[in-house]
Scaffold this active site. Structure first.
Site, PDB file in Angstrom:
ATOM      1  N   GLY A   1     -54.338  21.272  28.530  1.00  0.00           N
ATOM      2  CA  GLY A   1     -53.495  20.076  28.606  1.00  0.00           C
ATOM      3  C   GLY A   1     -52.024  20.339  28.337  1.00  0.00           C
ATOM      4  O   GLY A   1     -51.242  19.408  28.161  1.00  0.00           O
TER       5      GLY A   1
ATOM      6  N   LYS B   1     -62.873  13.880  30.199  1.00  0.00           N
ATOM      7  CA  LYS B   1     -62.552  13.514  28.807  1.00  0.00           C
ATOM      8  C   LYS B   1     -62.631  11.986  28.662  1.00  0.00           C
ATOM      9  O   LYS B   1     -63.497  11.366  29.278  1.00  0.00           O
ATOM     10  CB  LYS B   1     -61.182  14.062  28.411  1.00  0.00           C
ATOM     11  CG  LYS B   1     -61.039  15.536  28.793  1.00  0.00           C
ATOM     12  CD  LYS B   1     -59.826  16.204  28.231  1.00  0.00           C
ATOM     13  CE  LYS B   1     -59.808  17.651  28.683  1.00  0.00           C
ATOM     14  NZ  LYS B   1     -58.774  18.445  28.047  1.00  0.00           N
TER      15      LYS B   1
ATOM     16  N   GLU C   1     -61.721  28.809  27.342  1.00  0.00           N
ATOM     17  CA  GLU C   1     -60.586  27.895  27.406  1.00  0.00           C
ATOM     18  C   GLU C   1     -59.684  28.147  26.197  1.00  0.00           C
ATOM     19  O   GLU C   1     -59.958  27.636  25.099  1.00  0.00           O
ATOM     20  CB  GLU C   1     -61.065  26.440  27.368  1.00  0.00           C
ATOM     21  CG  GLU C   1     -61.941  26.059  28.534  1.00  0.00           C
ATOM     22  CD  GLU C   1     -61.965  24.548  28.720  1.00  0.00           C
ATOM     23  OE1 GLU C   1     -61.515  24.081  29.768  1.00  0.00           O
ATOM     24  OE2 GLU C   1     -62.414  23.837  27.798  1.00  0.00           O
TER      25      GLU C   1
ATOM     26  N   SER D   1     -55.225  24.074  31.897  1.00  0.00           N
ATOM     27  CA  SER D   1     -54.133  23.851  32.852  1.00  0.00           C
ATOM     28  C   SER D   1     -54.381  24.470  34.228  1.00  0.00           C
ATOM     29  O   SER D   1     -53.469  25.027  34.841  1.00  0.00           O
ATOM     30  CB  SER D   1     -52.804  24.328  32.253  1.00  0.00           C
ATOM     31  OG  SER D   1     -52.490  23.565  31.098  1.00  0.00           O
TER      32      SER D   1
ATOM     33  N   ASN E   1     -63.665  17.908  33.935  1.00  0.00           N
ATOM     34  CA  ASN E   1     -63.930  17.265  32.643  1.00  0.00           C
ATOM     35  C   ASN E   1     -62.978  16.080  32.516  1.00  0.00           C
ATOM     36  O   ASN E   1     -61.792  16.262  32.303  1.00  0.00           O
ATOM     37  CB  ASN E   1     -63.706  18.295  31.525  1.00  0.00           C
ATOM     38  CG  ASN E   1     -63.761  17.672  30.139  1.00  0.00           C
ATOM     39  OD1 ASN E   1     -64.243  16.544  29.965  1.00  0.00           O
ATOM     40  ND2 ASN E   1     -63.278  18.409  29.148  1.00  0.00           N
TER      41      ASN E   1
ATOM     42  N   HIS F   1     -66.665  21.928  23.356  1.00  0.00           N
ATOM     43  CA  HIS F   1     -65.321  21.828  23.929  1.00  0.00           C
ATOM     44  C   HIS F   1     -64.288  21.877  22.812  1.00  0.00           C
ATOM     45  O   HIS F   1     -64.529  21.387  21.708  1.00  0.00           O
ATOM     46  CB  HIS F   1     -65.175  20.529  24.732  1.00  0.00           C
ATOM     47  CG  HIS F   1     -63.869  20.480  25.457  1.00  0.00           C
ATOM     48  ND1 HIS F   1     -62.717  20.014  24.865  1.00  0.00           N
ATOM     49  CD2 HIS F   1     -63.516  20.902  26.700  1.00  0.00           C
ATOM     50  CE1 HIS F   1     -61.714  20.145  25.733  1.00  0.00           C
ATOM     51  NE2 HIS F   1     -62.179  20.679  26.844  1.00  0.00           N
TER      52      HIS F   1
ATOM     53  N   GLU G   1     -61.778  20.216  22.090  1.00  0.00           N
ATOM     54  CA  GLU G   1     -61.444  18.947  21.412  1.00  0.00           C
ATOM     55  C   GLU G   1     -62.556  18.537  20.440  1.00  0.00           C
ATOM     56  O   GLU G   1     -62.286  17.918  19.410  1.00  0.00           O
ATOM     57  CB  GLU G   1     -61.159  17.860  22.461  1.00  0.00           C
ATOM     58  CG  GLU G   1     -59.785  18.080  23.093  1.00  0.00           C
ATOM     59  CD  GLU G   1     -59.747  17.899  24.592  1.00  0.00           C
ATOM     60  OE1 GLU G   1     -60.556  17.129  25.132  1.00  0.00           O
ATOM     61  OE2 GLU G   1     -58.892  18.557  25.234  1.00  0.00           O
TER      62      GLU G   1
HETATM   63  P1  PGA Z   1     -56.745  20.757  31.271  1.00  0.00           P
HETATM   64  O1  PGA Z   1     -58.100  20.635  30.397  1.00  0.00           O
HETATM   65  O2  PGA Z   1     -57.152  21.247  32.633  1.00  0.00           O
HETATM   66  O3  PGA Z   1     -56.171  19.383  31.295  1.00  0.00           O
HETATM   67  O4  PGA Z   1     -55.873  21.756  30.563  1.00  0.00           O
HETATM   68  C1  PGA Z   1     -59.122  21.586  30.506  1.00  0.00           C
HETATM   69  C2  PGA Z   1     -60.277  21.248  29.589  1.00  0.00           C
HETATM   70  O5  PGA Z   1     -60.039  20.784  28.461  1.00  0.00           O
HETATM   71  O6  PGA Z   1     -61.466  21.422  29.941  1.00  0.00           O
END
Ligand code: PGA
Length: 255
Positions: free
Chosen positions: A177, A15, A171, A217, A13, A99, A101
């Site tokens: 992140g 983003k 997640e 992560s 992803n 997601h 976010e």
């Molecule tokens: P990350 O993001 O691997 O940077 O933690 C995962 C995601 O939001 O799908």
């Protein structure tokens, strides 16, 4: 560890990262390494504005390319939104829905999720429906309750025959992140809960076709251990999917 009937699925992803030329370079590199892809499914979820270019480069490879969001209507006065058919038209074959976010930065409510997942399936897009608890919810012992509530809303319009096209991504919001990955026990427990919920909702045969990814992560050095957990059928990778040096070892977690 994934069941024989489910192909491991590694998804990146992006983003709101990369630019056009770095996106295309990354697709070329991963495409070159993937060969016929055979035993695993690999996909990137890219900024919508790059979808047409990225799908053109990915063509002829097993690499999947998807959008990061959609709106569930086919057209109309929805400034800034994308209809499922528009994603299809520029070559996307899949899409992320719900997601964290989208939920927590842009305040998308649970009530939209069922319609979004249904609209994706009806437009022939493979949805990855994302769920997960915040740190406060985990501390308050509400992880299972939150995940089940999100499953109820997102799978509201799912039918047994959709199961093989549906993917769930667990997640935990606090792991996205942050560099803080959920422990193997935490992942195992929530993935088991999700599978049980799917069995109740769809029956055992259909539930066993749904893939459940872990995200938050994921890095080259934890991918193998995460993939060894029961009911972890793949990984949804953010930061580490932006560079071939970190994404390729995750795709090749077992080599
Ligand atoms: P990350 O993001 O691997 O940077 O933690 C995962 C995601 O939001 O799908």
């Amino acid at each position: 560890m994934t069941h024989r009937s489910r192909k491991p699925y590694i998804a990146g992803n992006w983003k709101m990262n990369l630019d056009r030329s770095r996106s295309l370079d990354l697709i070329k590199t991963v495409k070159g390494r993937l060969g016929d892809g055979g035993d695993r499914e690999v996909a990137f979820f890219v900024p919508a504005i790059y979808l047409a270019d990225v799908t053109a480069v990915a063509q002829g490879s097993p690499l999947g390319v998807g959008g990061q969001n959609l709106w569930y209507e086919a057209n109309g006065a929805f400034t800034g939104e994308l209809a499922p058919r528009m994603l299809r038209e520029v070559g996307a074959d899949r899409v992320l829905i719900g997601h964290s976010e989208r939920r927590h930065v842009f305040h998308e409510p649970d009530e939209w999720m069922g319609r979004k997942v249904r609209a994706a399936l009806d437009a022939d897009l493979l949805p990855i429906y994302c769920i997960g608890e915040t740190l406060d919810e985990r501390k308050a012992g509400k992880t299972e309750r939150v995940c089940k509530r999100q499953l109820e809303s997102g799978c509201e319009k799912i039918r047994t025959e959709d199961a093989h096209r549906l993917t769930i991504a667990y997640e935990p919001v606090w792991a996205i992140g942050t560099g803080e990955t959920a422990t193997i026990d935490q992942v195992g427990q929530v993935h088991r809960t999700i599978r049980k919920w799917l069995v109740q909702r769809l029956g055992e045969d259909a539930a066993n076709l749904v893939r459940i990814l872990y995200g938050g992560s994921v890095k080259p050095d934890n991918a193998k251990d995460l993939m060894a957990v029961d009911n972890v059928d793949g990984l949804l990778v953010g930061g580490a999917s932006l560079q071939a040096e970190t994404f390729l070892p995750i795709i090749e977690f077992d080599r």
